[in-house]
Write an enzyme that holds these catalytic residues in place. Structure first.
Site, PDB file in Angstrom:
ATOM      1  N   ASN A 142     -15.463 -55.843 -21.674  1.00 47.13           N
ATOM      2  CA  ASN A 142     -16.182 -56.648 -22.677  1.00 47.13           C
ATOM      3  C   ASN A 142     -16.700 -55.780 -23.835  1.00 47.13           C
ATOM      4  O   ASN A 142     -17.497 -56.235 -24.635  1.00 47.13           O
ATOM      5  CB  ASN A 142     -17.341 -57.419 -22.030  1.00 47.13           C
ATOM      6  N   HIS A 144     -18.433 -52.884 -23.525  1.00 47.65           N
ATOM      7  CA  HIS A 144     -19.649 -52.095 -23.325  1.00 47.65           C
ATOM      8  C   HIS A 144     -19.350 -50.598 -23.237  1.00 47.65           C
ATOM      9  O   HIS A 144     -18.273 -50.187 -22.810  1.00 47.65           O
ATOM     10  CB  HIS A 144     -20.491 -52.597 -22.140  1.00 47.65           C
ATOM     11  N   GLU A 149     -24.367 -53.625 -23.133  1.00 53.06           N
ATOM     12  CA  GLU A 149     -23.591 -54.862 -23.100  1.00 53.06           C
ATOM     13  C   GLU A 149     -23.573 -55.512 -24.496  1.00 53.06           C
ATOM     14  O   GLU A 149     -24.375 -55.138 -25.366  1.00 53.06           O
ATOM     15  CB  GLU A 149     -24.238 -55.825 -22.100  1.00 53.06           C
TER      16      GLU A 149
HETATM   17  C1  GLP Z   1     -19.128 -49.307 -15.896  1.00 53.33           C
HETATM   18  C2  GLP Z   1     -19.956 -48.139 -16.478  1.00 53.33           C
HETATM   19  C3  GLP Z   1     -19.398 -47.674 -17.782  1.00 53.33           C
HETATM   20  C4  GLP Z   1     -17.885 -47.639 -17.640  1.00 53.33           C
HETATM   21  C5  GLP Z   1     -17.364 -49.033 -17.587  1.00 53.33           C
HETATM   22  C6  GLP Z   1     -15.878 -49.141 -17.287  1.00 53.33           C
HETATM   23  O1  GLP Z   1     -19.868 -50.388 -15.535  1.00 53.33           O
HETATM   24  N1  GLP Z   1     -21.349 -48.354 -16.624  1.00 53.33           N
HETATM   25  O2  GLP Z   1     -19.943 -46.413 -18.126  1.00 53.33           O
HETATM   26  O3  GLP Z   1     -17.313 -46.997 -18.728  1.00 53.33           O
HETATM   27  O4  GLP Z   1     -18.142 -49.848 -16.746  1.00 53.33           O
HETATM   28  O5  GLP Z   1     -15.622 -48.957 -15.934  1.00 53.33           O
HETATM   29  P1  GLP Z   1     -14.209 -48.640 -15.347  1.00 53.33           P
HETATM   30  O6  GLP Z   1     -13.867 -47.264 -15.795  1.00 53.33           O
HETATM   31  O7  GLP Z   1     -14.408 -48.712 -13.859  1.00 53.33           O
HETATM   32  O8  GLP Z   1     -13.267 -49.655 -15.877  1.00 53.33           O
END
Ligand code: GLP
Length: 251
Positions: A142, A144, A149
């Site tokens: 999304n 973030h 967020e």
């Molecule tokens: C998580 C973390 C982020 C991360 C993102 C993507 O919730 N807080 O720092 O970059 O979401 O996660 P993933 O790498 O598992 O797709």
């Protein structure tokens, strides 16, 4: 309206190559300046990057003994010993596996009684360390970054945030049940992240393609927190072909 700076893109074939590229950026930084201040990320995406860094240290090609680190975020309410806390993630994947000085590895304290104060103290610690030289970021589907967020503002600092249902669902895979995922986190803010001298974002897989496209080409807007990176003068997105797949048509 876009930002004033163009985000540099490095598009490689797959997750393995992206991980190697990002590990290479960190190796280069730490070799150049052993006492570097690194900003670190969690999530599934940087796991392989951390494995590669551990291999380098074990082979005697790299040392983190003088480095200082600050992680982006931590869940509110999870003790550092909780297996799904980001403290535990970092310990098991990097800090406990390489030659870090535990006095210089930092994560926000999601168990503090006064979380607002814990956020302010985290900002002060980063400032005392001289700021972050190289910040590693992942990317939420999304948009973030850290746990900023959609709706996060450009001037935000380390603070408590509510996680969106989408993020809770995305992170449920790391927990036994969706109800076990904390609903709040303590995260560096957009302003904190933008103060890093250099930023490297890694995103791989098709599920990130839309967020990548909007972050790179879309307007700078709170609804797409990663778009604020367009305002930073030294940002590189390291992408695999799947994550970059929506950039081509408008390149
Ligand atoms: C998580 C973390 C982020 C991360 C993102 C993507 O919730 N807080 O720092 O970059 O979401 O996660 P993933 O790498 O598992 O797709």
């Amino acid at each position: 309206m876009g930002g004033i700076n163009v985000i540099e893109l490095e598009i490689v074939a797959d997750h393995e190559s992206a991980s190697a590229r990002v590990a290479g950026c960190i190796v280069e930084q730490v070799r150049r300046e052993p006492a570097s201040v690194l900003g670190l990320a969690t999530g599934g995406t940087p796991e392989r990057t951390y494995e590669l860094l551990v291999e380098k240290v074990r082979a005697g090609h790299l040392s983190f003994s003088q480095a200082t680190t600050f992680n982006l975020d931590e869940y509110v309410g999870l003790q550092p010993a909780h297996p799904q806390s980001y403290h535990a993630y970092m310990r098991s994947r990097l800090f406990g596996e390489a030659d870090f000085d535990s006095k210089r590895t930092h994560l926000p304290d999601g168990t503090a009684d006064d979380l607002a104060k814990a956020g302010e103290q985290y900002e002060a610690l980063i400032a005392d360390a001289g700021g972050i030289d190289l910040q590693l970021l992942g990317l939420g589907a999304n948009g973030h970054i850290g746990f900023n967020e959609p709706g996060a503002t450009e001037d935000s600092r380390t603070r408590v945030v509510d996680l969106t249902e989408e993020t809770i669902a995305a992170n449920a895979r790391f927990f036994e049940a969706r109800d076990d995922v904390p609903r709040r986190a303590l995260t560096m803010g957009i302003a904190t992240i933008l103060e890093a001298r250099e930023i490297v974002l890694i995103a791989t897989g098709e599920s990130k393609a839309e967020a990548v496209e909007r972050a790179v080409r879309g307007p700078v807007a709170s609804q797409m927190p990663a778009s604020f990176l367009q305002q930073h003068p030294n940002v590189t997105f390291v992408l695999d072909e799947a994550a970059a797949s929506l950039l081509g048509s408008r390149a």
